[in-house]
Design a protein around this motif. Structure first.
Motif, PDB file in Angstrom:
ATOM      1  N   LEU A  88       0.832  -1.207   0.000  1.00  0.00           N
ATOM      2  CA  LEU A  88       0.000   0.000   0.000  1.00  0.00           C
ATOM      3  C   LEU A  88       0.867   1.258   0.000  1.00  0.00           C
ATOM      4  O   LEU A  88       0.573   2.224  -0.702  1.00  0.00           O
ATOM      5  CB  LEU A  88      -0.941  -0.003   1.207  1.00  0.00           C
ATOM      6  N   ALA A  89       1.940   1.235   0.785  1.00  0.00           N
ATOM      7  CA  ALA A  89       2.844   2.390   0.821  1.00  0.00           C
ATOM      8  C   ALA A  89       3.499   2.599  -0.543  1.00  0.00           C
ATOM      9  O   ALA A  89       3.678   3.736  -0.987  1.00  0.00           O
ATOM     10  CB  ALA A  89       3.899   2.193   1.907  1.00  0.00           C
ATOM     11  N   ALA A  90       3.843   1.502  -1.223  1.00  0.00           N
ATOM     12  CA  ALA A  90       4.449   1.612  -2.552  1.00  0.00           C
ATOM     13  C   ALA A  90       3.459   2.212  -3.547  1.00  0.00           C
ATOM     14  O   ALA A  90       3.819   3.075  -4.362  1.00  0.00           O
ATOM     15  CB  ALA A  90       4.929   0.238  -3.023  1.00  0.00           C
ATOM     16  N   ILE A  91       2.215   1.764  -3.497  1.00  0.00           N
ATOM     17  CA  ILE A  91       1.185   2.313  -4.392  1.00  0.00           C
ATOM     18  C   ILE A  91       1.000   3.800  -4.119  1.00  0.00           C
ATOM     19  O   ILE A  91       0.920   4.611  -5.042  1.00  0.00           O
ATOM     20  CB  ILE A  91      -0.153   1.554  -4.224  1.00  0.00           C
TER      21      ILE A  91
ATOM     22  N   ARG B  28       1.795   7.188  -6.616  1.00  0.00           N
ATOM     23  CA  ARG B  28       0.828   8.264  -6.871  1.00  0.00           C
ATOM     24  C   ARG B  28       1.285   9.596  -6.295  1.00  0.00           C
ATOM     25  O   ARG B  28       0.571  10.593  -6.398  1.00  0.00           O
ATOM     26  CB  ARG B  28      -0.524   7.891  -6.261  1.00  0.00           C
ATOM     27  N   GLY B  29       2.451   9.594  -5.651  1.00  0.00           N
ATOM     28  CA  GLY B  29       2.959  10.818  -5.061  1.00  0.00           C
ATOM     29  C   GLY B  29       2.205  11.226  -3.806  1.00  0.00           C
ATOM     30  O   GLY B  29       2.096  12.408  -3.502  1.00  0.00           O
ATOM     31  N   GLN B  30       1.668  10.240  -3.089  1.00  0.00           N
ATOM     32  CA  GLN B  30       0.878  10.514  -1.901  1.00  0.00           C
ATOM     33  C   GLN B  30       1.499   9.828  -0.692  1.00  0.00           C
ATOM     34  O   GLN B  30       2.218   8.838  -0.819  1.00  0.00           O
ATOM     35  CB  GLN B  30      -0.545   9.971  -2.060  1.00  0.00           C
ATOM     36  N   SER B  31       1.148  10.345   0.471  1.00  0.00           N
ATOM     37  CA  SER B  31       1.482   9.628   1.694  1.00  0.00           C
ATOM     38  C   SER B  31       0.540   8.433   1.794  1.00  0.00           C
ATOM     39  O   SER B  31      -0.507   8.386   1.118  1.00  0.00           O
ATOM     40  CB  SER B  31       1.293  10.535   2.910  1.00  0.00           C
ATOM     41  N   LEU B  32       0.886   7.477   2.630  1.00  0.00           N
ATOM     42  CA  LEU B  32       0.021   6.323   2.836  1.00  0.00           C
ATOM     43  C   LEU B  32      -1.335   6.784   3.371  1.00  0.00           C
ATOM     44  O   LEU B  32      -2.381   6.309   2.933  1.00  0.00           O
ATOM     45  CB  LEU B  32       0.672   5.325   3.788  1.00  0.00           C
TER      46      LEU B  32
ATOM     47  N   LEU C 231      -4.878   6.092   1.467  1.00  0.00           N
ATOM     48  CA  LEU C 231      -5.950   5.313   2.089  1.00  0.00           C
ATOM     49  C   LEU C 231      -7.217   6.145   2.257  1.00  0.00           C
ATOM     50  O   LEU C 231      -8.325   5.632   2.107  1.00  0.00           O
ATOM     51  CB  LEU C 231      -5.486   4.756   3.432  1.00  0.00           C
ATOM     52  N   PHE C 232      -7.072   7.443   2.527  1.00  0.00           N
ATOM     53  CA  PHE C 232      -8.238   8.313   2.582  1.00  0.00           C
ATOM     54  C   PHE C 232      -8.955   8.323   1.234  1.00  0.00           C
ATOM     55  O   PHE C 232     -10.180   8.210   1.164  1.00  0.00           O
ATOM     56  CB  PHE C 232      -7.842   9.737   2.987  1.00  0.00           C
ATOM     57  N   ASP C 233      -8.187   8.433   0.137  1.00  0.00           N
ATOM     58  CA  ASP C 233      -8.784   8.413  -1.211  1.00  0.00           C
ATOM     59  C   ASP C 233      -9.488   7.098  -1.492  1.00  0.00           C
ATOM     60  O   ASP C 233     -10.564   7.069  -2.097  1.00  0.00           O
ATOM     61  CB  ASP C 233      -7.723   8.682  -2.270  1.00  0.00           C
TER      62      ASP C 233
END
Length: 88
Positions: free
Chosen positions: A17-20, A24-28, A32-34
């Motif tokens: 999940l952190a890699a995904i 996407r240039g996002q924090s974990l 996860l919020f998205d």
């Protein structure tokens, strides 16, 4: 706003999940919020669609009516664009 916590997440899942999120240039947390927001939005959309199918919004179209309208619209679009007709 409330905080949520998910327990017993396997490390390999958390790493994936952190890699995904990173891709996407996002924090974990932001990723996860998205994911959660998308799930809620899909459920809301399903409720609206179920309302249409039940006729709650004044719609009385059946599947054949919708397919006929789509087919006619596509034929009109193709004719305007000069696309040769054919079987789909």
């Amino acid at each position: 706003m409330v905080a949520l916590q998910i327990r017993d997440v396997p490390e390999d899942m958390r790493d994936r999940l952190a890699a995904i999120a990173g891709e996407r240039g996002q924090s974990l947390q932001a990723y996860l919020f998205d994911v959660l927001a998308d799930e809620v939005r899909r459920r809301d959309n399903l409720a609206v669609l179920e309302g249409f199918s039940a006729g709650r919004y004044g719609a009385r179209l059946d599947t054949a009516d919708v397919l006929d309208a789509l087919r006619a619209g596509r034929e009109e679009r193709d004719a305007a664009l000069g696309v040769p007709g054919g079987d789909e």
